[in-house]
Design a protein around this motif. Structure first.
Motif, PDB file in Angstrom:
ATOM      1  N   TYR A   1       0.838  -1.206   0.000  1.00 34.35           N
ATOM      2  CA  TYR A   1       0.000   0.000   0.000  1.00 34.35           C
ATOM      3  C   TYR A   1       0.868   1.251   0.000  1.00 34.35           C
ATOM      4  O   TYR A   1       0.630   2.201  -0.766  1.00 34.35           O
ATOM      5  N   ASP A   2       1.890   1.251   0.843  1.00 35.62           N
ATOM      6  CA  ASP A   2       2.774   2.412   0.936  1.00 35.62           C
ATOM      7  C   ASP A   2       3.472   2.692  -0.396  1.00 35.62           C
ATOM      8  O   ASP A   2       3.724   3.845  -0.743  1.00 35.62           O
ATOM      9  N   LYS A   3       3.766   1.629  -1.155  1.00 35.58           N
ATOM     10  CA  LYS A   3       4.460   1.770  -2.435  1.00 35.58           C
ATOM     11  C   LYS A   3       3.497   1.899  -3.621  1.00 35.58           C
ATOM     12  O   LYS A   3       3.925   1.921  -4.769  1.00 35.58           O
ATOM     13  N   LYS A   4       2.180   1.949  -3.315  1.00 39.39           N
ATOM     14  CA  LYS A   4       1.152   2.121  -4.352  1.00 39.39           C
ATOM     15  C   LYS A   4       1.204   1.011  -5.415  1.00 39.39           C
ATOM     16  O   LYS A   4       1.110   1.267  -6.621  1.00 39.39           O
TER      17      LYS A   4
ATOM     18  N   ASP B   1      -0.083  -2.481  -7.470  1.00 40.84           N
ATOM     19  CA  ASP B   1      -1.374  -2.993  -7.922  1.00 40.84           C
ATOM     20  C   ASP B   1      -1.692  -4.308  -7.207  1.00 40.84           C
ATOM     21  O   ASP B   1      -0.939  -4.759  -6.327  1.00 40.84           O
TER      22      ASP B   1
ATOM     23  N   ASN C   1      -8.696   0.545   2.781  1.00 36.79           N
ATOM     24  CA  ASN C   1      -9.578   1.278   1.875  1.00 36.79           C
ATOM     25  C   ASN C   1     -10.637   2.082   2.634  1.00 36.79           C
ATOM     26  O   ASN C   1     -11.122   3.099   2.139  1.00 36.79           O
TER      27      ASN C   1
END
Length: 204
Positions: free
Chosen positions: A25-28, A30, A81
């Motif tokens: 999540y921190d690194k965005k 997929d 989310n």
């Protein structure tokens, strides 16, 4: 007893999968990136341990580990989310719990394979740390193992408590709990008070 070990293993896998998901999540990343990072974090250290010990890799014939990983990914992504942010401290805490579980389970598996106590302690450290190392390398971070507060040393301390507890005849379950608490408390204390093992003198 075997069932108890299996549940401890599953808990460790689930917690480390949460850690990998938080980094993704921190690194965005997929969806595929999330699955890869969570999986290598969860099973990387144990896989390396089993290859070194020359025993069957623990997840090859047991799909429950992947159930634990995907359940952790699902729950963590739903939570993120909804929250829309996740403090870095939560990642460290999740990682600390995974470290505590896996350091002891790695040492325990090495003892069952007939290894001496020193080897068991090293195997515990590898099990606890190297999934996170692979995770951090893939995420282009400096591994926690190599910087910041005490990390691998907490695994070693937990391994010593476990192996010596067994040597002195303490019940296996009690030795496991004491070793896990040792690793967890040391890691959380290191995070809170920035306990490090300095060798070089760095300028402020």
């Amino acid at each position: 007893m075997t069932e108890l070990y299996h549940w401890f293993d599953l808990i460790g896998v689930a917690v480390f999968a949460v850690s990998g998901t938080l980094i993704a999540y921190d690194k965005k990343m997929d969806g595929f990136g999330v699955v890869v990072l969570a999986t290598v974090t969860a099973v990387g250290g144990g896989t390396l341990r089993d290859l070194i010990l020359d025993v069957p890799v623990f997840w090859l014939h047991d799909q429950s580990y992947f159930v634990a990983i995907f359940a952790s990914i699902f729950i963590t992504t739903r939570f993120i989310n909804k929250q829309k942010s996740i403090p870095y401290y939560h990642l460290q805490v999740a990682d600390a719990f995974g470290l505590a579980f896996f350091a002891v389970m790695g040492a325990q598996k090495a003892l069952l394979a007939g290894m001496p106590a020193t080897t068991a302690i090293i195997m515990g450290m590898i099990t606890g740390c190297f999934g996170g190392v692979i995770r951090d390398v893939l995420a282009d971070n400096i591994p926690m193992l190599l910087k910041g507060e005490l990390y691998a040393i907490t695994c070693i301390a937990g391994g010593i408590v476990y192996t010596q507890g067994i040597a002195f005849g303490i019940m296996t379950e009690m030795a496991m709990v004491l070793a896990m608490l040792t690793t967890l408390i040391l890691r959380l204390a290191a995070m809170k008070w920035q306990l490090t093992l300095h060798i070089f003198k760095y300028p402020d």
